[in-house]
Design a protein around this motif. Structure first.
Motif, PDB file in Angstrom:
ATOM      1  N   LEU A  38       0.968   3.183   3.512  1.00 31.47           N
ATOM      2  CA  LEU A  38       0.475   2.326   2.595  1.00 31.47           C
ATOM      3  C   LEU A  38       0.928   2.055   1.338  1.00 31.47           C
ATOM      4  N   GLN A  39       0.836   3.176   0.689  1.00 29.93           N
ATOM      5  CA  GLN A  39       1.321   3.185  -0.545  1.00 29.93           C
ATOM      6  C   GLN A  39       2.664   2.900  -0.891  1.00 29.93           C
ATOM      7  N   ASN A  40       3.541   3.536  -0.051  1.00 26.53           N
ATOM      8  CA  ASN A  40       4.992   2.996   0.287  1.00 26.53           C
ATOM      9  C   ASN A  40       5.158   1.725   0.126  1.00 26.53           C
ATOM     10  N   LYS A  41       4.487   0.844   1.014  1.00 30.21           N
ATOM     11  CA  LYS A  41       4.680  -0.427   0.993  1.00 30.21           C
ATOM     12  C   LYS A  41       4.100  -1.239  -0.258  1.00 30.21           C
ATOM     13  N   ILE A  42       3.098  -0.781  -0.836  1.00 29.63           N
ATOM     14  CA  ILE A  42       2.387  -1.350  -1.992  1.00 29.63           C
ATOM     15  C   ILE A  42       3.763  -1.112  -3.067  1.00 29.63           C
ATOM     16  N   LYS A  43       4.218   0.045  -3.366  1.00 28.22           N
ATOM     17  CA  LYS A  43       5.139   0.208  -4.302  1.00 28.22           C
ATOM     18  C   LYS A  43       6.349  -0.545  -3.909  1.00 28.22           C
ATOM     19  N   LEU A  99      -0.162  -9.145 -13.671  1.00 24.25           N
ATOM     20  CA  LEU A  99      -1.060  -8.137 -13.883  1.00 24.25           C
ATOM     21  C   LEU A  99      -2.218  -8.761 -14.743  1.00 24.25           C
ATOM     22  N   THR A 100      -2.245  -9.770 -15.298  1.00 22.81           N
ATOM     23  CA  THR A 100      -3.554 -10.376 -16.023  1.00 22.81           C
ATOM     24  C   THR A 100      -4.784 -10.241 -14.990  1.00 22.81           C
ATOM     25  N   GLU A 106      -9.387  -4.448 -11.915  1.00 24.35           N
ATOM     26  CA  GLU A 106      -9.475  -3.186 -12.423  1.00 24.35           C
ATOM     27  C   GLU A 106     -10.830  -2.988 -13.355  1.00 24.35           C
ATOM     28  N   ARG A 107     -10.897  -3.907 -14.350  1.00 24.93           N
ATOM     29  CA  ARG A 107     -12.145  -3.665 -15.366  1.00 24.93           C
ATOM     30  C   ARG A 107     -13.385  -4.265 -14.726  1.00 24.93           C
ATOM     31  N   VAL A 365       0.771   0.281 -12.100  1.00 27.35           N
ATOM     32  CA  VAL A 365       0.505  -0.685 -10.967  1.00 27.35           C
ATOM     33  C   VAL A 365       0.366  -0.346  -9.566  1.00 27.35           C
ATOM     34  N   TYR A 366       1.201   0.551  -9.198  1.00 31.84           N
ATOM     35  CA  TYR A 366       1.374   1.328  -7.899  1.00 31.84           C
ATOM     36  C   TYR A 366       0.133   2.115  -7.573  1.00 31.84           C
ATOM     37  N   ALA A 367      -0.582   2.828  -8.719  1.00 37.09           N
ATOM     38  CA  ALA A 367      -2.063   3.383  -8.367  1.00 37.09           C
ATOM     39  C   ALA A 367      -2.944   2.359  -8.071  1.00 37.09           C
ATOM     40  N   MET A 368      -2.900   1.368  -9.105  1.00 37.25           N
ATOM     41  CA  MET A 368      -3.969   0.503  -9.307  1.00 37.25           C
ATOM     42  C   MET A 368      -3.873  -0.244  -7.826  1.00 37.25           C
ATOM     43  N   GLY A 369      -2.850  -0.690  -7.455  1.00 34.95           N
ATOM     44  CA  GLY A 369      -2.552  -1.550  -6.167  1.00 34.95           C
ATOM     45  C   GLY A 369      -3.098  -0.866  -4.964  1.00 34.95           C
TER      46      GLY A 369
END
Length: 529
Positions: A38-43, A99-100, A106-107, A365-369
């Motif tokens: 999943l992370q690979n696709k988000i990245k 990213l806005t 995130e917040r 962004v990879y991590a947040m995503g």
């Protein structure tokens, strides 16, 4: 005997009027993937966006109404991504705008209200244009979403803006296209409506579907599936749907000739109606036309990253945002690891650079995503157990129908090119108008950005009268980030002759309101030759 003859006749009629139908590809009810997959696709999705935006950057709106010929070189080399991020950071508006909203999630949490997104976007430091700036002005002057994006309040409602910012919605909703559309709906209506919203909904759905496992038929078939399946989220009666359906149809007719498809798109879908900057001009920032170029790249690219980049860029118009969307969707399908090394050269050294106007890098962004995707999975019938992620896959469903500028056809542009000193009147015949121009400093040697900084507190106040009836009083800020994108507009007037009168309430010796032209709409189109 009669019954036998009747049966034979029915079989004959059915065989003559129906064609064999291939069974549709049915998505599984659930799929289970590893967190690393999943992370690979988000990245891959975020990296693909960056690559496409960088590649197409030098060509953006330099080829309007024409394709970029094969002999026209477009640079790509090791170190190019880092160089561009450091030296031309404003190029990445379609990412830092994304990213806005990611930052708000995130917040403030996944269920943050649209008011949080609207506030962050309206008060961000970056400069905006078209639907984004029109929406920002509306918010800063007391209007709330979704009214801020509605076409009666926003002449750019059908523009590309949300389409280039909607990537986050699909990357947050792997395998859940309806959820992707739902996440993007309130945010997209901050600045867009109708086809402008559908562009973002469609792109978000394509990202979401790109998470599904690839079939045995290969990547090419899966790209076709994503393009077709995502379109099911768009109402068939909308012009956006009809445009993309045409591109798919022409791909079937001319499977090896993307340029023929491009000509068919140009012939049928290149006439601008809404955006005042594009009406009667080659410039076209309409969502459906530029989305057609995304689809052109995906279909004719056939899963090949290089072909996809080249075609979606060489189609022209918004030729950095279009390969950015196409690259992000294909990057999600392929996964980060399978994006060709040629396109990732120099990427690693750029992944820790913060995007302008943010404190976020690609690695952030990879991590947040990943974090947000796991949350959305669990909120929508899926589960996370150790390294296994189970996704409740959704079948796309069409959203509500909404169309902008219905019954309005551009028929005339009247050139004005005058400064508004106290009052100005002009007559026209039709059902609507847009008066273009800008409030600015009289020191023409200053750039827009410098002018904005020097005049940050100054705004004109002006009144609009139509047929001697006062319609509105508005602020016309000189500050570029707070400006009104168009001076005045009004749609849905009674058909006939009208008089517009503008009255400036606070003339100023150091600033000026310059009027460029008047765009006129009628209830019927000009007859074609």
């Amino acid at each position: 005997m009669k019954m036998l003859l009747l049966s034979v006749l029915m079989v004959t009629l059915l065989s003559a009027t129906t064609l064999p139908v291939k069974p549709p590809k049915v998505a599984p009810k659930t799929i289970t993937v590893t967190k690393s997959a999943l992370q690979n696709k988000i990245k891959g999705g975020w990296a693909g966006q960056l690559i496409g935006c960088t590649f197409g950057g030098p060509t953006e709106f330099r080829f309007t109404g024409t394709m970029i010929n094969d002999y026209q070189p477009i640079p790509w080399y090791n170190g190019y991504i880092k160089h561009t991020m450091l030296n031309t950071p404003g190029l990445y508006d379609d990412i830092y705008m994304d990213l806005t909203f990611v930052d708000v999630f995130e917040r403030k949490g996944i269920n943050a209200p649209v008011s949080e997104h609207a506030n962050a976007y309206a008060n961000a430091g970056y400069m905006l244009w078209h639907a984004n700036q029109a929406g920002r002005y509306n918010l800063l002057n007391g209007m709330k979403a979704p009214e801020s994006g509605h076409w009666l309040n926003n002449p750019h409602a059908d523009d590309i803006d949300f389409q280039i910012e909607a990537d986050f919605s699909g990357l947050m909703a792997p395998g859940m296209p309806n959820t992707a559309v739902q996440i993007g709906d309130p945010i997209g209506h901050i600045m867009n409506y109708g086809d402008g919203w559908y562009g973002g909904a469609y792109v978000g759905a394509m990202y979401s579907l790109a998470f599904l496992p690839t079939g045995q038929t290969g990547v090419s078939k899966d790209v076709n599936y994503i393009v077709r399946e995502a379109l099911k989220t768009i109402p068939a009666h909308s012009t956006f749907y009809q445009c993309i359906a045409d591109v798919i149809k022409w791909h079937e007719q001319f499977p090896n000739d993307w340029k023929r498809n491009w000509f068919e798109i140009q012939r049928k879908w290149s006439s601008e109606v809404g955006c005042p900057d594009g009406v009667f001009r080659a410039f076209n920032i309409d969502a459906k036309l530029n989305s057609a170029y995304i689809v052109l790249g995906l279909l004719y690219g056939g899963g090949d990253f290089t072909k996809t980049m080249e075609i979606s860029t060489r189609a022209g118009q918004d030729s950095d945002c279009n390969p950015s969307s196409a690259g992000g969707i294909l990057g999600t399908l392929l996964g980060y690891d399978k994006i060709p090394p040629y396109w990732k050269q120099g990427l690693k050294e750029a992944e820790d650079i913060d995007f302008k106007y943010t404190t976020m890098s690609l690695n952030d962004v990879y991590a947040m995503g990943m974090k947000h995707a796991l949350q959305v999975v669990e909120l929508n019938g899926g589960s996370v157990a150790g390294e296994q992620v189970t996704i409740a896959v959704q079948t796309p469903k069409a959203v509500r129908l909404e169309q902008a500028f219905t019954g309005h056809y551009p028929v005339l542009i009247k050139n004005i090119q005058k400064d508004l000193e106290n009052e100005y009147s002009i007559d026209f015949e039709g059902v609507g108008f847009v008066l273009r121009g800008e409030a600015k400093t009289k020191d023409r040697s200053l750039s827009n950005a410098a002018s904005a900084n020097n005049d940050i507190n100054f705004a004109f106040n002006a009144e609009l009268y139509i047929d001697e009836k006062k319609v509105e009083t508005v602020k016309l800020p000189v500050n570029f980030t707070q400006r009104r994108h168009e001076l005045f507009w009004k749609y849905q007037l009674s058909k006939g002759k009208h008089t517009i009168r503008i009255k400036l309430l606070n003339p100023d010796t150091d600033h000026v309101v310059h009027m460029t032209d008047l765009l006129v709409y009628s209830d019927k189109p000009i007859k074609s030759i």
